[in-house]
Scaffold this motif. Structure first.
Motif, mmCIF file in Angstrom:
data_model
loop_
_atom_site.group_PDB
_atom_site.id
_atom_site.type_symbol
_atom_site.label_atom_id
_atom_site.label_comp_id
_atom_site.label_asym_id
_atom_site.label_seq_id
_atom_site.Cartn_x
_atom_site.Cartn_y
_atom_site.Cartn_z
ATOM 1 N N MET A 109 0.825 -1.199 0.000
ATOM 2 C CA MET A 109 0.000 0.000 0.000
ATOM 3 C C MET A 109 0.870 1.265 0.000
ATOM 4 O O MET A 109 0.486 2.276 -0.598
ATOM 5 N N SER A 110 2.027 1.215 0.663
ATOM 6 C CA SER A 110 2.879 2.410 0.686
ATOM 7 C C SER A 110 3.336 2.774 -0.710
ATOM 8 O O SER A 110 3.359 3.947 -1.085
ATOM 9 N N ILE A 111 3.665 1.744 -1.513
ATOM 10 C CA ILE A 111 4.084 1.992 -2.884
ATOM 11 C C ILE A 111 2.906 2.439 -3.731
ATOM 12 O O ILE A 111 3.006 3.384 -4.525
ATOM 13 N N ALA A 112 1.810 1.733 -3.551
ATOM 14 C CA ALA A 112 0.623 2.069 -4.351
ATOM 15 C C ALA A 112 0.175 3.499 -4.098
ATOM 16 O O ALA A 112 -0.122 4.264 -5.036
ATOM 17 N N ASN A 113 0.099 3.903 -2.836
ATOM 18 C CA ASN A 113 -0.342 5.260 -2.521
ATOM 19 C C ASN A 113 0.616 6.305 -3.067
ATOM 20 O O ASN A 113 0.200 7.352 -3.557
ATOM 21 N N LYS A 114 1.895 5.999 -2.975
ATOM 22 C CA LYS A 114 2.879 6.957 -3.463
ATOM 23 C C LYS A 114 2.755 7.154 -4.968
ATOM 24 O O LYS A 114 2.815 8.282 -5.472
ATOM 25 N N VAL A 115 2.570 6.034 -5.685
ATOM 26 C CA VAL A 115 2.464 6.116 -7.146
ATOM 27 C C VAL A 115 1.156 6.804 -7.550
ATOM 28 O O VAL A 115 1.139 7.640 -8.464
ATOM 29 N N LEU A 116 0.038 6.433 -6.886
ATOM 30 C CA LEU A 116 -1.252 7.029 -7.231
ATOM 31 C C LEU A 116 -1.274 8.519 -6.940
ATOM 32 O O LEU A 116 -2.116 9.245 -7.491
ATOM 33 N N ASN A 117 -0.365 8.965 -6.090
ATOM 34 C CA ASN A 117 -0.254 10.399 -5.835
ATOM 35 C C ASN A 117 0.669 11.099 -6.827
ATOM 36 O O ASN A 117 1.004 12.268 -6.670
#
Length: 483
Positions: A109-117
């Protein structure tokens, strides 16, 4: 010395090994660290560029279909990377691999949230199903501000690790080679140091035992050679000191023996005559007068010996002060020749005097100059049985040269260096005939040197002897005082 050699070897070995190990170790760590950092950063930047190119290729596709999967497989082969696509929920919706083992799984989730931002993410992952760790980058999937999900590119880092493994192996072999080279260098260096030091130790031991003729022979040109030269110089000085000590000891022993002999002979004669007179063995007045004359003569001999000894001791101890005035050498020589002519005539000898015209005056003590000439003429008369004694004087530059030549017994070449010694007599086999203290020439030499002059001797056995004295003129003495 062997222990010292071992100590030098150990110290050199440990210092060299420590230098090599620490130097190569630190160098290896720094190289590994900076090289790994460089390669990882380069790989990350390359993956980021490839990921952006992938996004350009597929940003017009919002849904996963056969065309998108085919594009991913082509890009996988082109860039040699694994490609994942995940949606807005972080679930993997497509991969560039034919199998679908990762489809439907969620990314962190940390990677996903960072990328989606709209940010990029770089990480080193250990992915289930893959044996080797992967270097991964994740960037937004979309066009402009519209983001569909994320693109993940995986690249195996086993090549980088293999490179670093080879690098570490190379450093290890280099360290091992350095250790072996250091050991060889230390062995040679220790040998090159310990070998001359052993020679120096052996020589120093011999010198310590009194063998001052021993020398260190070293052909190098370094500090050890300087040390060896210093020891050789010290040995030479000790050898000279020892020779001088032996010489002085011999002179002292000879002096005591000669003084004892010179005193015992007249004292024994005086004692014998006194005992005869006391016991009344000599009744005739004429005989008693002869005894008195002999005792008087022996007493005068002792008195001359004491006077000569006192003169010589004062001269050697610099206790004689010269009363210097201009002296007429011709006057001194003529008076001396006149005084000795009767004694010479008794032996059938002739004394000749040859003086140069306009003979310059010397600056000297007149009485001491007369003593010099008298002692030389006395020796000439004493050791000449027939022939002529010739006394000459002439100017020689800033000097006056005086010579006393005889046609007497001469002096052997081996005895010439010793004639200036106290109590040395060249007529040792004829000492009873020619009485003397053996101090005359020693006193002459001291007096000549006290006048800043020079004396030499030339002689051949059976042909005679010539003594030559140079004394400074008044002009030379004044020039020397003015400087």
């Amino acid at each position: 010395m062997l222990g010292m050699s071992k100590s030098i070897f150990r110290r050199l070995l440990f210092s060299y090994l420590a230098t090599v190990l620490i130097g190569l170790g630190i160098s290896g760590l720094l190289i590994s660290f900076f090289a790994k950092e460089y390669f990882y950063n380069a790989k990350q930047q390359e993956l980021l560029r490839q990921a952006k190119k992938v996004n350009v290729q597929i940003n017009d596709s919002r849904r996963v279909n056969a065309r998108l999967l085919e594009q991913l497989r082509n890009l996988d082969e082109t860039y040699d990377v694994r490609i994942w696509l995940f949606d807005a929920d972080g679930k993997i919706v497509a991969t560039s691999m034919k199998d679908e083992v990762f489809t439907g799984k969620s990314v962190a989730m940390s990677i996903a949230n960072k990328v989606l931002n709209g940010e990029n993410a770089v990480t080193e992952l250990k992915i289930d199903g893959l044996e080797d760790p992967m270097l991964s980058v994740a960037i937004p999937w979309g066009e402009g501000e519209e983001i569909y999900g994320g693109i993940i590119l995986h690249a195996p880092i086993e090549g980088i690790e293999r490179t670093f493994a080879q690098m570490r192996e190379t450093i290890l072999w280099a360290t091992l080679f350095g250790v072996l080279l250091s050991t060889a260098m230390v062995s040679y260096l220790s040998w090159s140091i310990s070998r001359p030091l052993k020679k120096i130790e052996r020589t120093a031991t011999e010198i310590g035992r009194g063998n001052y003729a021993e020398r260190v022979k070293i052909d190098t040109a370094d500090e050890i050679s300087d040390l060896a030269q210093t020891i050789n110089t010290l040995a030479e000085k000790l050898e000279r000191v020892e020779q001088e000590r032996h010489h002085l000891e011999r002179v002292r022993n000879d002096f005591l023996a000669n003084v004892s002999h010179e005193l015992r002979t007249p004292l024994t004669a005086i004692q014998g005559f006194l005992e005869a007179l006391q016991d009344g063995l000599v009744e005739e007045e004429e005989a008693r007068q002869k005894y008195y004359a002999v005792m008087y003569s022996e007493t005068m001999q002792i008195n001359r010996l004491v006077d000569d000894l006192m003169d010589l001791m004062k001269l050697e101890n610099n206790e004689v002060t010269l009363a210097r005035f201009p002296v007429d050498v011709a006057e001194v020589i003529n008076k001396t020749a006149f005084a000795f002519r009767p004694e010479a005539a008794e032996k059938g000898l002739e004394i000749e005097v040859a003086l140069a015209d306009n003979l310059p005056k010397i600056y000297a003590d007149k009485d001491r100059v007369a003593q010099i000439v008298k002692n030389l003429v006395k020796n000439a008369v004493k050791f000449t049985d027939e022939g002529t004694i010739r006394i000459t004087a002439e100017p020689d530059g800033e000097w006056v040269r005086m010579s006393v030549a005889d046609s007497g017994i001469g002096i052997a070449a081996d005895d010439l260096p010793r004639i200036w010694e106290r109590f040395f007599k060249v007529d040792r086999g004829r000492s009873k005939k020619n009485k003397g203290t053996g101090l005359g020439l020693a006193i002459v030499k001291e007096l000549v040197e006290l006048h800043d002059g020079t004396i030499t001797v030339e002689s051949e056995p059976g042909l005679g002897t010539t003594f030559t004295v140079w004394l400074p003129t008044v002009e030379k003495y004044r020039q020397a005082q003015a400087q």
